[in-house]
Design a protein around this motif. Structure first.
Motif, short mmCIF file in Angstrom:
data_model
loop_
_atom_site.label_atom_id
_atom_site.label_comp_id
_atom_site.label_asym_id
_atom_site.label_seq_id
_atom_site.Cartn_x
_atom_site.Cartn_y
_atom_site.Cartn_z
N ASP A 56 82.26 8.30 -35.96
CA ASP A 56 82.31 8.97 -34.72
C ASP A 56 82.48 10.37 -34.89
O ASP A 56 83.67 10.92 -35.42
N VAL A 57 81.75 11.25 -34.29
CA VAL A 57 81.96 12.68 -34.22
C VAL A 57 82.25 13.19 -33.11
O VAL A 57 81.85 12.80 -31.98
N LYS A 58 83.52 13.85 -33.04
CA LYS A 58 84.09 14.42 -31.55
C LYS A 58 84.21 15.71 -31.76
O LYS A 58 85.03 16.37 -32.80
N ASP A 59 83.79 16.48 -30.77
CA ASP A 59 83.73 18.05 -31.00
C ASP A 59 84.48 18.32 -29.55
O ASP A 59 84.10 19.08 -28.58
N TYR A 60 85.79 18.24 -29.61
CA TYR A 60 86.61 18.65 -28.34
C TYR A 60 87.24 19.98 -28.64
O TYR A 60 87.57 20.17 -29.95
N GLN A 61 87.26 20.77 -27.86
CA GLN A 61 87.92 22.17 -28.09
C GLN A 61 89.19 22.01 -28.32
O GLN A 61 89.95 22.87 -29.25
N TYR A 62 89.96 21.12 -27.82
CA TYR A 62 91.59 20.96 -28.02
C TYR A 62 91.68 19.91 -28.37
O TYR A 62 91.48 18.64 -27.92
N PRO A 63 92.76 19.87 -29.68
CA PRO A 63 93.05 18.46 -30.15
C PRO A 63 94.04 17.52 -29.08
O PRO A 63 93.49 16.45 -28.98
N ARG A 64 94.53 18.14 -28.09
CA ARG A 64 95.33 17.50 -27.18
C ARG A 64 94.44 16.52 -26.30
O ARG A 64 94.73 15.38 -26.05
N SER A 65 93.30 17.25 -25.77
CA SER A 65 92.35 16.27 -25.02
C SER A 65 91.87 15.57 -25.61
O SER A 65 91.28 14.37 -24.94
N LEU A 66 91.46 15.57 -26.90
CA LEU A 66 90.63 14.41 -27.82
C LEU A 66 91.65 13.20 -27.94
O LEU A 66 91.20 12.06 -27.61
N ALA A 67 92.92 13.48 -28.39
CA ALA A 67 93.83 12.37 -28.44
C ALA A 67 94.22 11.74 -27.31
O ALA A 67 94.24 10.51 -27.02
#
Ligand SMILES: [Zn+2]
Length: 381
Positions: free
Chosen positions: A292-303
Protein backbone atom coordinates in the motif's frame (compact mmCIF):
# COMPACT_ATOMS: atom_id res chain seq x y z
CA UNK A 1 -16.08 26.53 31.68
CA UNK A 2 -15.55 23.24 29.91
CA UNK A 3 -12.04 22.23 28.96
CA UNK A 4 -11.51 22.67 25.21
CA UNK A 5 -11.47 19.43 23.25
CA UNK A 6 -9.46 18.18 20.31
CA UNK A 7 -12.37 19.14 18.04
CA UNK A 8 -12.25 22.73 19.34
CA UNK A 9 -8.58 22.88 18.51
CA UNK A 10 -9.14 21.47 15.06
CA UNK A 11 -11.70 24.17 14.31
CA UNK A 12 -9.19 26.84 15.32
CA UNK A 13 -6.56 25.39 12.99
CA UNK A 14 -8.97 25.48 10.06
CA UNK A 15 -10.10 29.01 10.86
CA UNK A 16 -6.47 30.14 10.92
CA UNK A 17 -5.98 28.53 7.52
CA UNK A 18 -9.07 30.26 6.09
CA UNK A 19 -8.01 33.53 7.66
CA UNK A 20 -4.65 33.56 5.96
CA UNK A 21 -5.07 31.78 2.66
CA UNK A 22 -5.37 33.70 -0.53
CA UNK A 23 -7.84 32.59 -3.14
CA UNK A 24 -6.64 30.12 -5.70
CA UNK A 25 -6.54 31.06 -9.35
CA UNK A 26 -9.96 29.82 -10.31
CA UNK A 27 -11.61 29.28 -6.97
CA UNK A 28 -14.91 30.92 -6.37
CA UNK A 29 -14.13 33.79 -4.07
CA UNK A 30 -15.52 33.65 -0.59
CA UNK A 31 -18.07 36.30 0.08
CA UNK A 32 -16.46 39.07 2.06
CA UNK A 33 -19.10 38.73 4.69
CA UNK A 34 -18.34 35.13 5.45
CA UNK A 35 -14.62 35.90 5.61
CA UNK A 36 -15.26 38.54 8.25
CA UNK A 37 -17.60 36.23 10.07
CA UNK A 38 -15.00 33.49 10.12
CA UNK A 39 -12.35 35.87 11.42
CA UNK A 40 -14.64 36.93 14.25
CA UNK A 41 -15.28 33.30 14.99
CA UNK A 42 -11.54 32.68 15.18
CA UNK A 43 -11.05 35.56 17.63
CA UNK A 44 -13.95 34.33 19.72
CA UNK A 45 -12.58 30.80 19.85
CA UNK A 46 -9.11 31.94 20.81
CA UNK A 47 -10.62 34.09 23.55
CA UNK A 48 -12.53 31.09 24.82
CA UNK A 49 -9.40 28.97 24.73
CA UNK A 50 -7.41 31.56 26.67
CA UNK A 51 -10.13 32.07 29.27
CA UNK A 52 -10.62 28.37 29.83
CA UNK A 53 -6.93 28.08 30.64
CA UNK A 54 -7.36 30.93 33.14
CA UNK A 55 -5.23 33.51 31.35
CA UNK A 56 -5.29 37.28 31.90
CA UNK A 57 -7.79 39.22 29.81
CA UNK A 58 -5.10 41.72 28.69
CA UNK A 59 -3.32 38.96 26.77
CA UNK A 60 -6.36 38.00 24.79
CA UNK A 61 -6.77 39.30 21.22
CA UNK A 62 -9.79 41.54 20.58
CA UNK A 63 -9.21 42.96 17.10
CA UNK A 64 -7.87 41.61 13.83
CA UNK A 65 -4.61 43.41 14.47
CA UNK A 66 -4.34 41.74 17.90
CA UNK A 67 -5.14 38.44 16.29
CA UNK A 68 -2.34 38.68 13.75
CA UNK A 69 0.06 39.70 16.46
CA UNK A 70 -1.10 36.85 18.68
CA UNK A 71 -0.67 34.28 15.93
CA UNK A 72 2.83 35.60 15.27
CA UNK A 73 4.04 35.66 18.85
CA UNK A 74 2.34 32.84 20.74
CA UNK A 75 3.58 29.28 20.45
CA UNK A 76 0.89 27.01 19.06
CA UNK A 77 1.16 24.73 22.09
CA UNK A 78 -0.32 27.58 24.14
CA UNK A 79 -3.73 27.41 22.50
CA UNK A 80 -3.53 24.03 20.77
CA UNK A 81 -2.10 21.90 23.57
CA UNK A 82 -3.82 18.67 22.58
CA UNK A 83 -3.08 18.77 18.87
CA UNK A 84 0.51 19.86 19.30
CA UNK A 85 1.31 16.77 21.36
CA UNK A 86 1.78 14.95 18.08
CA UNK A 87 4.47 17.36 16.91
CA UNK A 88 8.20 17.42 17.55
CA UNK A 89 9.22 19.51 20.56
CA UNK A 90 10.72 22.28 18.44
CA UNK A 91 7.58 22.53 16.30
CA UNK A 92 5.46 22.89 19.44
CA UNK A 93 7.30 26.12 20.22
CA UNK A 94 6.63 27.58 16.78
CA UNK A 95 4.01 30.24 16.02
CA UNK A 96 1.12 29.79 13.61
CA UNK A 97 2.21 32.64 11.36
CA UNK A 98 5.63 33.54 10.07
CA UNK A 99 7.15 36.94 9.42
CA UNK A 100 5.27 37.49 6.19
CA UNK A 101 1.95 36.25 7.55
CA UNK A 102 2.45 32.86 5.96
CA UNK A 103 1.38 29.65 7.69
CA UNK A 104 4.36 28.01 9.39
CA UNK A 105 5.31 24.35 8.90
CA UNK A 106 4.08 23.65 12.44
CA UNK A 107 0.52 24.81 11.76
CA UNK A 108 0.50 23.24 8.30
CA UNK A 109 1.26 19.91 9.85
CA UNK A 110 -1.87 20.21 11.96
CA UNK A 111 -4.13 20.72 8.97
CA UNK A 112 -5.34 17.24 8.31
CA UNK A 113 -5.24 16.03 4.78
CA UNK A 114 -7.63 13.18 5.28
CA UNK A 115 -10.87 15.07 4.73
CA UNK A 116 -9.95 15.71 1.15
CA UNK A 117 -8.96 12.09 0.69
CA UNK A 118 -12.15 10.82 2.28
CA UNK A 119 -14.46 12.74 -0.01
CA UNK A 120 -12.77 11.68 -3.15
CA UNK A 121 -12.42 8.12 -1.85
CA UNK A 122 -16.22 7.91 -1.76
CA UNK A 123 -16.37 8.66 -5.46
CA UNK A 124 -13.61 6.18 -6.14
CA UNK A 125 -15.51 3.51 -4.22
CA UNK A 126 -18.60 4.23 -6.34
CA UNK A 127 -16.57 3.98 -9.51
CA UNK A 128 -15.04 0.74 -8.32
CA UNK A 129 -18.49 -0.72 -7.72
CA UNK A 130 -19.47 0.06 -11.28
CA UNK A 131 -16.30 -1.62 -12.50
CA UNK A 132 -16.88 -4.73 -10.38
CA UNK A 133 -20.40 -4.99 -11.79
CA UNK A 134 -19.07 -4.64 -15.33
CA UNK A 135 -16.72 -7.55 -14.60
CA UNK A 136 -13.80 -5.79 -16.30
CA UNK A 137 -11.08 -5.31 -13.75
CA UNK A 138 -8.78 -3.61 -16.26
CA UNK A 139 -11.11 -0.59 -16.25
CA UNK A 140 -9.90 0.21 -12.81
CA UNK A 141 -6.39 0.90 -13.94
CA UNK A 142 -7.69 2.69 -17.03
CA UNK A 143 -9.88 5.00 -14.94
CA UNK A 144 -7.09 5.73 -12.47
CA UNK A 145 -4.73 6.56 -15.29
CA UNK A 146 -7.32 8.68 -16.98
CA UNK A 147 -6.81 11.24 -14.25
CA UNK A 148 -3.44 12.20 -15.62
CA UNK A 149 -2.19 15.69 -16.30
CA UNK A 150 -3.45 15.99 -19.86
CA UNK A 151 -7.00 15.43 -18.71
CA UNK A 152 -7.08 18.54 -16.60
CA UNK A 153 -8.48 21.84 -17.86
CA UNK A 154 -10.46 20.43 -20.71
CA UNK A 155 -13.82 20.95 -22.32
CA UNK A 156 -16.51 18.38 -21.66
CA UNK A 157 -16.32 17.19 -25.24
CA UNK A 158 -12.60 16.62 -25.10
CA UNK A 159 -12.89 14.73 -21.83
CA UNK A 160 -15.58 12.50 -23.28
CA UNK A 161 -13.63 11.93 -26.46
CA UNK A 162 -10.64 10.77 -24.44
CA UNK A 163 -12.76 8.49 -22.29
CA UNK A 164 -14.37 6.95 -25.34
CA UNK A 165 -10.93 6.28 -26.79
CA UNK A 166 -10.07 4.34 -23.62
CA UNK A 167 -13.37 2.45 -23.98
CA UNK A 168 -14.77 3.87 -20.75
CA UNK A 169 -18.53 3.28 -21.24
CA UNK A 170 -20.43 6.33 -22.45
CA UNK A 171 -22.97 5.92 -19.69
CA UNK A 172 -20.28 6.49 -17.02
CA UNK A 173 -18.74 9.56 -18.54
CA UNK A 174 -21.02 12.30 -17.23
CA UNK A 175 -20.83 10.88 -13.77
CA UNK A 176 -17.04 10.80 -13.87
CA UNK A 177 -16.99 14.46 -14.91
CA UNK A 178 -19.49 15.32 -12.23
CA UNK A 179 -17.64 13.56 -9.42
CA UNK A 180 -14.05 14.31 -10.23
CA UNK A 181 -14.13 17.66 -12.04
CA UNK A 182 -15.29 21.19 -11.38
CA UNK A 183 -16.23 23.75 -13.97
CA UNK A 184 -14.09 26.86 -14.12
CA UNK A 185 -16.54 28.56 -16.47
CA UNK A 186 -15.89 29.67 -19.99
CA UNK A 187 -12.63 31.49 -19.92
CA UNK A 188 -10.54 32.47 -22.83
CA UNK A 189 -7.42 30.60 -22.07
CA UNK A 190 -4.19 29.88 -23.73
CA UNK A 191 -2.10 28.71 -20.92
CA UNK A 192 0.64 26.40 -19.87
CA UNK A 193 -0.11 23.66 -17.41
CA UNK A 194 2.13 21.71 -15.07
CA UNK A 195 3.00 18.39 -16.70
CA UNK A 196 2.96 16.65 -13.33
CA UNK A 197 -0.22 17.71 -11.58
CA UNK A 198 -1.98 19.53 -14.42
CA UNK A 199 -2.49 22.80 -12.56
CA UNK A 200 -1.85 26.11 -14.31
CA UNK A 201 1.88 26.66 -14.51
CA UNK A 202 2.53 29.98 -12.86
CA UNK A 203 5.98 31.31 -12.13
CA UNK A 204 5.86 30.07 -8.58
CA UNK A 205 4.17 26.73 -9.21
CA UNK A 206 7.25 24.56 -9.23
CA UNK A 207 8.57 26.41 -6.21
CA UNK A 208 5.41 26.10 -4.17
CA UNK A 209 4.55 22.53 -5.13
CA UNK A 210 7.37 20.53 -3.62
CA UNK A 211 6.14 17.33 -5.22
CA UNK A 212 6.13 18.71 -8.77
CA UNK A 213 9.51 20.33 -8.25
CA UNK A 214 10.87 17.06 -7.02
CA UNK A 215 9.64 15.17 -10.07
CA UNK A 216 11.06 17.83 -12.34
CA UNK A 217 14.45 17.59 -10.70
CA UNK A 218 14.71 13.84 -10.59
CA UNK A 219 13.55 10.98 -12.73
CA UNK A 220 11.05 12.72 -14.91
CA UNK A 221 11.26 15.71 -17.05
CA UNK A 222 8.17 16.57 -19.00
CA UNK A 223 7.48 19.66 -21.06
CA UNK A 224 4.65 21.94 -19.92
CA UNK A 225 1.30 21.27 -21.53
CA UNK A 226 -0.13 24.16 -23.57
CA UNK A 227 -3.85 24.43 -24.14
CA UNK A 228 -6.09 27.01 -25.74
CA UNK A 229 -9.81 27.34 -25.32
CA UNK A 230 -12.46 29.22 -27.14
CA UNK A 231 -14.30 31.83 -25.13
CA UNK A 232 -17.62 30.02 -25.54
CA UNK A 233 -16.43 26.66 -24.23
CA UNK A 234 -16.89 25.65 -20.65
CA UNK A 235 -13.66 24.36 -19.17
CA UNK A 236 -13.39 21.64 -16.53
CA UNK A 237 -10.54 21.14 -14.15
CA UNK A 238 -9.88 18.45 -11.59
CA UNK A 239 -11.37 18.81 -8.27
CA UNK A 240 -8.28 19.72 -6.24
CA UNK A 241 -8.76 16.61 -4.17
CA UNK A 242 -8.25 14.48 -7.27
CA UNK A 243 -4.82 15.97 -7.80
CA UNK A 244 -3.93 15.16 -4.22
CA UNK A 245 -5.35 11.69 -3.92
CA UNK A 246 -5.09 10.33 -7.47
CA UNK A 247 -2.83 12.29 -9.80
CA UNK A 248 0.23 12.80 -7.63
CA UNK A 249 0.19 9.28 -6.12
CA UNK A 250 -0.19 7.83 -9.62
CA UNK A 251 3.04 9.47 -10.78
CA UNK A 252 4.81 7.89 -7.82
CA UNK A 253 3.20 4.46 -8.19
CA UNK A 254 3.87 4.21 -11.91
CA UNK A 255 7.46 5.17 -11.43
CA UNK A 256 7.81 2.60 -8.66
CA UNK A 257 6.27 -0.13 -10.79
CA UNK A 258 8.65 0.64 -13.66
CA UNK A 259 11.57 0.62 -11.26
CA UNK A 260 10.59 -2.70 -9.68
CA UNK A 261 10.26 -4.31 -13.08
CA UNK A 262 13.92 -3.58 -13.79
CA UNK A 263 15.04 -5.72 -10.85
CA UNK A 264 16.08 -9.17 -12.08
CA UNK A 265 14.00 -11.80 -10.36
CA UNK A 266 10.87 -9.70 -10.12
CA UNK A 267 8.41 -11.75 -12.10
CA UNK A 268 5.35 -9.55 -12.10
CA UNK A 269 4.14 -6.21 -10.76
CA UNK A 270 0.38 -5.72 -10.73
CA UNK A 271 -1.12 -2.33 -10.01
CA UNK A 272 -4.22 -2.03 -7.82
CA UNK A 273 -4.76 -5.77 -7.25
CA UNK A 274 -8.08 -6.93 -5.79
CA UNK A 275 -9.77 -3.82 -7.13
CA UNK A 276 -7.47 -1.42 -5.38
CA UNK A 277 -7.26 -3.24 -2.06
CA UNK A 278 -3.54 -2.65 -2.45
CA UNK A 279 -1.54 -0.43 -4.76
CA UNK A 280 0.99 -2.98 -5.93
CA UNK A 281 1.41 -6.71 -5.94
CA UNK A 282 5.04 -7.70 -6.43
CA UNK A 283 5.72 -11.31 -7.34
CA UNK A 284 9.06 -13.11 -7.02
CA UNK A 285 9.71 -16.82 -7.31
CA UNK A 286 9.54 -17.35 -3.56
CA UNK A 287 7.35 -14.61 -2.18
CA UNK A 288 4.54 -12.23 -3.15
CA UNK A 289 4.44 -8.78 -1.57
CA UNK A 290 1.33 -6.63 -1.20
CA UNK A 291 2.10 -2.96 -1.02
CA UNK A 292 0.00 0.00 0.00
CA UNK A 293 1.68 3.21 -1.11
CA UNK A 294 0.74 6.29 0.89
CA UNK A 295 1.97 9.71 -0.01
CA UNK A 296 0.84 12.02 2.76
CA UNK A 297 2.70 15.21 3.39
CA UNK A 298 2.54 14.78 7.14
CA UNK A 299 3.05 11.57 9.12
CA UNK A 300 0.49 12.75 11.60
CA UNK A 301 -2.29 12.94 9.00
CA UNK A 302 -1.42 9.51 7.68
CA UNK A 303 -1.53 7.92 11.13
CA UNK A 304 -4.82 9.67 11.77
CA UNK A 305 -6.22 8.31 8.52
CA UNK A 306 -5.52 4.74 9.59
CA UNK A 307 -6.91 5.39 13.04
CA UNK A 308 -10.15 6.66 11.51
CA UNK A 309 -10.42 4.21 8.64
CA UNK A 310 -10.31 0.95 10.48
CA UNK A 311 -10.88 -1.07 7.31
CA UNK A 312 -7.77 0.40 5.75
CA UNK A 313 -5.69 -0.43 8.79
CA UNK A 314 -7.17 -3.92 8.86
CA UNK A 315 -6.10 -4.47 5.28
CA UNK A 316 -2.50 -3.98 6.37
CA UNK A 317 -2.78 -5.93 9.60
CA UNK A 318 -5.04 -8.85 8.82
CA UNK A 319 -5.90 -9.21 5.12
CA UNK A 320 -9.29 -10.65 4.27
CA UNK A 321 -8.05 -12.55 1.23
CA UNK A 322 -6.83 -16.02 2.10
CA UNK A 323 -3.90 -15.93 -0.29
CA UNK A 324 -2.39 -12.87 1.38
CA UNK A 325 -0.17 -13.49 4.38
CA UNK A 326 -0.04 -10.53 6.74
CA UNK A 327 3.77 -10.70 6.92
CA UNK A 328 3.89 -9.88 3.20
CA UNK A 329 1.88 -6.69 3.49
CA UNK A 330 3.69 -3.36 3.79
CA UNK A 331 2.87 0.32 3.99
CA UNK A 332 5.38 1.91 1.65
CA UNK A 333 6.42 5.55 1.75
CA UNK A 334 7.66 6.72 -1.67
CA UNK A 335 11.15 8.05 -2.12
CA UNK A 336 10.10 11.57 -3.09
CA UNK A 337 8.05 11.95 0.07
CA UNK A 338 10.97 11.13 2.33
CA UNK A 339 13.30 13.31 0.29
CA UNK A 340 11.10 16.39 0.37
CA UNK A 341 9.99 15.92 3.97
CA UNK A 342 12.43 15.67 6.81
CA UNK A 343 14.62 12.62 7.17
CA UNK A 344 12.71 11.85 10.33
CA UNK A 345 9.50 11.22 8.41
CA UNK A 346 9.53 7.47 9.03
CA UNK A 347 10.41 7.79 12.69
CA UNK A 348 7.62 10.28 13.20
CA UNK A 349 5.17 8.12 11.32
CA UNK A 350 6.01 5.14 13.51
CA UNK A 351 5.61 7.21 16.68
CA UNK A 352 2.28 8.53 15.46
CA UNK A 353 1.08 5.01 14.65
CA UNK A 354 2.21 3.78 18.06
CA UNK A 355 0.25 6.56 19.75
CA UNK A 356 -2.84 5.21 18.02
CA UNK A 357 -2.14 1.55 18.81
CA UNK A 358 -1.26 0.83 15.21
CA UNK A 359 2.38 -0.04 15.70
CA UNK A 360 1.84 -3.40 14.01
CA UNK A 361 1.49 -1.72 10.64
CA UNK A 362 4.77 -2.44 8.87
CA UNK A 363 6.08 0.84 7.50
CA UNK A 364 8.86 0.65 4.96
CA UNK A 365 10.64 3.21 2.81
CA UNK A 366 10.90 2.63 -0.92
CA UNK A 367 14.65 2.16 -0.58
CA UNK A 368 14.34 -0.44 2.18
CA UNK A 369 11.65 -2.28 0.30
CA UNK A 370 13.91 -2.62 -2.70
CA UNK A 371 16.65 -3.96 -0.45
CA UNK A 372 14.23 -6.46 1.09
CA UNK A 373 13.09 -7.53 -2.34
CA UNK A 374 16.64 -8.08 -3.58
CA UNK A 375 17.45 -10.09 -0.47
CA UNK A 376 14.41 -12.27 -1.06
CA UNK A 377 15.42 -12.85 -4.65
CA UNK A 378 18.97 -13.79 -3.71
CA UNK A 379 17.57 -15.98 -0.95
CA UNK A 380 20.17 -14.95 1.61
CA UNK A 381 18.44 -14.74 4.93
ZN1 LIG B 1 2.33 20.60 -10.62
Amino acid sequence: MNQPTLADEEIIVHLIKDFIEREGLFKKSDKKYSKVKKTRELIRRIQYMELSYGRVVDDIPQTIRDLVNYLKTQPISRYLPLLSQDLDIELQKEFALGRYNQLTPAILELITEDNAHEQIQKHIVALREKIIKSGKEEFYEICRFFFAAENNFETRNNLKRRMTKLKIPASWQDEIIQNFYVSVGNKKLSKEFCPYCGNPLTNEHLETSKVCRHFKQTDFFFKPITKSFNITEEVYCFDEKVVKSIVIPNIGEQRLRDLLLTIPGVIEVVMYPYFDSYDLKVVTKTRTFWIDVKDYQYPRSLAQYFAKEYKQAQKLLRPRQTDIRSEDVFLLIPKHRIEISSDRYLKRLRTNLENRNLSRIKVISEGDFIKLLKKEIKGDY
